[in-house]
Design an enzyme around this catalytic site. Structure first.
Site, mmCIF file in Angstrom:
data_model
loop_
_atom_site.group_PDB
_atom_site.id
_atom_site.type_symbol
_atom_site.label_atom_id
_atom_site.label_comp_id
_atom_site.label_asym_id
_atom_site.label_seq_id
_atom_site.Cartn_x
_atom_site.Cartn_y
_atom_site.Cartn_z
ATOM 1 N N ASP A 121 0.767 -1.353 -0.045
ATOM 2 C CA ASP A 121 0.046 0.053 0.099
ATOM 3 C C ASP A 121 0.832 1.331 -0.128
ATOM 4 O OD1 ASP A 121 -2.480 -1.289 -0.202
ATOM 5 O OD2 ASP A 121 -3.003 -0.824 1.961
ATOM 6 N N ASP A 180 3.796 -9.069 9.457
ATOM 7 C CA ASP A 180 4.048 -7.601 9.241
ATOM 8 C C ASP A 180 5.443 -7.691 8.541
ATOM 9 O OD1 ASP A 180 1.402 -6.904 10.086
ATOM 10 O OD2 ASP A 180 2.190 -6.326 12.060
ATOM 11 N N ASP A 182 7.956 -6.204 9.310
ATOM 12 C CA ASP A 182 9.450 -6.233 10.139
ATOM 13 C C ASP A 182 9.467 -7.799 10.750
ATOM 14 O OD1 ASP A 182 6.893 -5.301 11.740
ATOM 15 O OD2 ASP A 182 8.472 -5.533 13.402
ATOM 16 N N ASP A 274 -7.387 -7.185 13.575
ATOM 17 C CA ASP A 274 -6.890 -8.574 14.138
ATOM 18 C C ASP A 274 -7.945 -9.067 15.066
ATOM 19 O OD1 ASP A 274 -5.954 -6.635 15.764
ATOM 20 O OD2 ASP A 274 -3.827 -7.062 15.443
#
Length: 521
Positions: A121, A180, A182, A274
């Site tokens: 995105d 994610d 990282d 989530d």
């Protein structure tokens, strides 16, 4: 004479108006503290029993290996391996995009039974081109990797995940692992997690633990690690062991695609998509499993500003979800009354509403005000014994960080200011309730071993002074200094010792002397 009358009137107002209000506030805070204590004792007891008795995931659920690493490398029995989608949502992740993509592409699984999906995105065109080039490079190596973009960021992370699941190839998948940008899973991550889902049809989610590559870079990251370790080792473990329910952490987990679909898919109505999905899936009767022994490397927010934004998003979103789903949970017909009480009272009300409210109001407002009103007394057991017990329960699961506990308390009380504001924003659904700011990452600079890195108490930043001053924290510091000084001069107790220490904590954080310097990018 006029001064005497004014003083008498002030004392009368203090005794007849202020004191009764403070008494009510103290009783309310003590009751809420006791609720928090009971919750902490219950969760700690459950997690301790799980650890001592050795109630491993393998003892609770059937888990037969799908295949060995050698089987996968040789091609193996392809029919035994379900199709897995690995989603990596990202937004302008210049510092970490290579780490997550590299780790995902290195996952051990038959090449024709896994799809890596990078959901980009990014609004920075340079970063976008870098991510796309990285995906093409792995594709040339034979990895089944898809680079997906959208025309807008509607729904933020939830919107990206939903968009990714709508792709034709994604609908052929049995399970979806989410990381994610990282996060760096070990190569055997899928081999260790997916078998639980394959062998147990009632399981909808397998969540693993986060491990932090940068927790030693500052005192702030060390304290964050303590809080998150408690969250995983106690909250997630106890939820998994009792009601087979806990909040999905948004990453480092594997979902059954059928579970996501039955729960209604991803929704962007809050900033905790989530948790939203987890609650809806649980209300459909699905069970969740937390595996503490599987750890996935990730990065902690290393700047104070990034940490504030992250905590606002998590706290506000959870409170807002409670507002939106409270009635749905209460009237649900598919789960037991006991589980509904657990979700409404323990999971939401005590942990997501009471905890931030009482931590800030009691220890940073009510107690400091009480020392200035002689007619009011604070019960020692409420002021000392309850927080001490909660701290000890935390220390039991973090013995290596015992020396940091006093600093952890002061730091958490400062952060309670932001969590309280965020919780109220979510409950009242203010204009900032759905504000989404992506947590800033540092990436490669934390990827190396820094075991010998010392943890300084103060970390002065190189940015402009005006960019690291937080007026709210400094305002609270002035208030606390006034209360502590009054107690020192006119009080008969020693509350001023704690209040002075808390004021110093607000000053340090108010001037931005925590964490690493804010990025100028």
């Amino acid at each position: 004479m006029a001064q005497s009358d004014g003083y008498s009137l002030a004392r009368q107002v203090r005794g007849e108006v202020v004191a009764p209000l403070l008494d009510i506030a103290i009783v309310t805070c003590v009751v809420m503290s006791f609720m928090l204590l009971l919750e902490a004792v219950y969760m700690s007891a459950v997690s301790l029993v799980v650890k001592v008795v050795g109630i491993t995931p393998e003892r609770r659920y059937k888990c037969e290996p799908i295949g060995l690493v050698e089987d996968v490398e040789k091609g193996g029995e392809k029919g035994r391996f379900p199709v897995v989608l690995v989603q990596i949502p990202m937004y302008n992740e210049k510092e970490v995009y290579k780490l997550s993509i590299r780790a995902a592409c290195a996952l051990t699984w038959p090449p024709d039974r896994i799809i890596i999906q990078v959901l980009d995105d990014s609004t920075d065109l340079t970063i976008k081109s870098l991510v796309e080039a990285e995906c093409k490079e792995w594709s040339l190596k034979g990895v089944n990797i898809k680079y997906e973009v959208r025309s807008n960021r509607k729904g933020y992370k939830a919107g990206a995940l939903k968009n990714g699941m709508e792709r034709n190839y994604a609908q052929t998948c049995d399970f979806v692992a989410i990381f994610d940008a990282d996060f760096q899973p070990d190569s055997d991550f899928l081999l260790k997690t997916v078998p639980f889902l394959v062998c147990n049809d009632e399981l909808g989610l397998v969540q693993t633990r986060w491990e932090f590559v940068n927790y030693k870079v500052s005192l702030m990251t060390q304290i964050q690690r303590m809080s998150l370790d408690y969250h995983f080792k106690v909250e997630q473990e106890s939820g998994s062991a009792t009601f087979s329910f806990f909040g999905f952490n948004g990453t480092a987990g594997v979902w059954r695609v059928k579970t996501i679909n039955e729960a209604g898919g991803w929704k962007d109505r809050t900033t905790v998509e989530d948790m939203d999905l987890a609650v809806r899936a649980s209300l459909k009767g699905w069970k969740f499993l937390y595996i503490n022994d599987i750890k996935v490397k990730s990065e902690l927010p290393s700047t104070f500003n990034a940490y504030r934004h992250q905590q606002h998003r998590w706290t506000c979103g959870a409170a807002n979800l409670f507002r939106k789903m409270g009635w749905d949970i209460a009237t649900n017909k598919e789960v037991s009354l006991l589980k509904k009480i657990h979700v409404l009272y323990s999971f939401f009300f005590v942990r997501r509403v009471i905890a931030p409210l009482v931590t800030f109001c009691f220890y940073c407002v009510v107690i400091p005000l009480a020392v200035m009103v002689p007619e009011v007394s604070v019960p020692v057991w409420g002021l000392v014994y309850i927080p001490t017990t909660i701290t000890i329960l935390n220390a039991v699961r973090n013995p290596s960080s015992l020396h940091l506990m006093p600093l952890w308390i002061l730091f958490e009380n400062v952060m309670a200011l932001h969590r309280m504001r965020a919780a109220m924003s979510g409950l009242l659904e203010t204009s900032s309730a759905n504000t989404w700011i992506v947590t800033q990452k540092k990436g490669e600079i934390f990827s190396n071993n820094k075991s010998d890195l010392e943890i300084p108490l103060l970390e002065p930043s190189s940015v402009k002074c005006t960019e690291r001053i937080y007026l709210l924290e400094l305002g609270l510091a002035v208030f606390l200094l006034i209360c502590a000084s009054y107690n020192l001069l006119f009080g008969n107790d020693y509350f001023y010792i704690y209040i002075y220490l808390q004021a110093i904590a607000f000053i340090i954080m108010g001037f931005g002397f925590v964490g690493t310097p804010n990025s100028n990018s």
